[in-house]
Design a protein around this motif. Sequence first.
Motif, PDB file in Angstrom:
ATOM      1  N   MET A   1       0.845  -1.190   0.000  1.00 12.90           N
ATOM      2  CA  MET A   1       0.000   0.000   0.000  1.00 12.90           C
ATOM      3  C   MET A   1       0.884   1.244   0.000  1.00 12.90           C
ATOM      4  O   MET A   1       1.637   1.481   0.944  1.00 12.90           O
ATOM      5  CB  MET A   1      -0.881  -0.002   1.243  1.00 12.90           C
ATOM      6  N   ILE A  18      -5.437   7.533   8.617  1.00 13.50           N
ATOM      7  CA  ILE A  18      -5.118   6.173   8.158  1.00 13.50           C
ATOM      8  C   ILE A  18      -6.079   5.233   8.874  1.00 13.50           C
ATOM      9  O   ILE A  18      -6.199   5.296  10.095  1.00 13.50           O
ATOM     10  CB  ILE A  18      -3.683   5.753   8.534  1.00 13.50           C
ATOM     11  N   ASP A  19      -6.753   4.419   8.146  1.00 11.44           N
ATOM     12  CA  ASP A  19      -7.638   3.416   8.738  1.00 11.44           C
ATOM     13  C   ASP A  19      -7.745   2.309   7.710  1.00 11.44           C
ATOM     14  O   ASP A  19      -8.536   2.382   6.782  1.00 11.44           O
ATOM     15  CB  ASP A  19      -9.011   4.039   9.032  1.00 11.44           C
ATOM     16  N   CYS A  20      -6.882   1.310   7.862  1.00 15.57           N
ATOM     17  CA  CYS A  20      -6.869   0.284   6.815  1.00 15.57           C
ATOM     18  C   CYS A  20      -6.427  -1.062   7.357  1.00 15.57           C
ATOM     19  O   CYS A  20      -5.904  -1.167   8.466  1.00 15.57           O
ATOM     20  CB  CYS A  20      -5.951   0.725   5.678  1.00 15.57           C
ATOM     21  N   ILE A  22      -4.055  -4.374   6.449  1.00 19.53           N
ATOM     22  CA  ILE A  22      -2.993  -4.793   5.536  1.00 19.53           C
ATOM     23  C   ILE A  22      -2.706  -6.274   5.750  1.00 19.53           C
ATOM     24  O   ILE A  22      -2.864  -6.800   6.847  1.00 19.53           O
ATOM     25  CB  ILE A  22      -1.701  -3.958   5.671  1.00 19.53           C
ATOM     26  N   THR A  39      -4.585  -4.376  11.331  1.00 16.21           N
ATOM     27  CA  THR A  39      -5.232  -3.114  10.973  1.00 16.21           C
ATOM     28  C   THR A  39      -4.380  -1.966  11.503  1.00 16.21           C
ATOM     29  O   THR A  39      -3.705  -2.087  12.527  1.00 16.21           O
ATOM     30  CB  THR A  39      -6.649  -2.980  11.569  1.00 16.21           C
ATOM     31  N   LYS A  41      -4.574   2.168  12.389  1.00 17.22           N
ATOM     32  CA  LYS A  41      -5.426   3.347  12.572  1.00 17.22           C
ATOM     33  C   LYS A  41      -4.596   4.483  13.119  1.00 17.22           C
ATOM     34  O   LYS A  41      -3.857   4.296  14.092  1.00 17.22           O
ATOM     35  CB  LYS A  41      -6.546   3.053  13.572  1.00 17.22           C
ATOM     36  N   ASP A 107       2.736  -0.730   4.254  1.00 17.62           N
ATOM     37  CA  ASP A 107       2.850  -2.130   4.693  1.00 17.62           C
ATOM     38  C   ASP A 107       4.295  -2.506   5.036  1.00 17.62           C
ATOM     39  O   ASP A 107       4.538  -3.224   6.005  1.00 17.62           O
ATOM     40  CB  ASP A 107       2.230  -3.113   3.690  1.00 17.62           C
TER      41      ASP A 107
END
Length: 163
Positions: A1, A18-20, A22, A39, A41, A107
């Motif tokens: 990412m 950021i909220d994802c 990986i 995750t 955040k 990542d």
Amino acid sequence: MLLQLKSLFLGETECLPIDCAIDLSGVEWNGLYPFHDVTVKGQIKFSAGVVTLRATVQYRYVGVCDRCTREVNRMQQLQMEHILVVSLNHEDNDSFVLLENYQLPLDALVEEDLILDQPSKVLCSDECRGLCPLCGKDLNEGSCDCRHETVDPRLAALQQLLD
Ligand SMILES: [Zn+2]
Ligand SMILES: [Zn+2]
């Protein structure tokens, strides 16, 4: 990412949330693939000319206890904080993350931080009693019948004198 951060560095944006999730399930550590459901955040902020990333990483650690070999499967978390820079002029500080073309490979950074954060030994609990070195029984489930010679060395020396 790959996060594009040019507008932050140009001061056009002040904050990038950021909220994802990986996928680090293919990352090997200590002979295992222990990192799941990762995750991230937090946010990347531009303030007083400095771009700072602050985030909380949540992940499920799946592995085995180094003392009793039981499965360890638990959620863990890690705080990340880095100053992001696009060039290193005079400061060569390890805590700075140097970006190429204003891009942050999130990542890769999370992977690096996760691995650095791992303890040298993973235990199922701090009180884990491990396996009996003689019969191999899991001592968390109860004692075994082996004789464990745990004589205080000072008493042993005294015993020798008495003998
Ligand atoms: Zn254990
Ligand atoms: Zn035993």
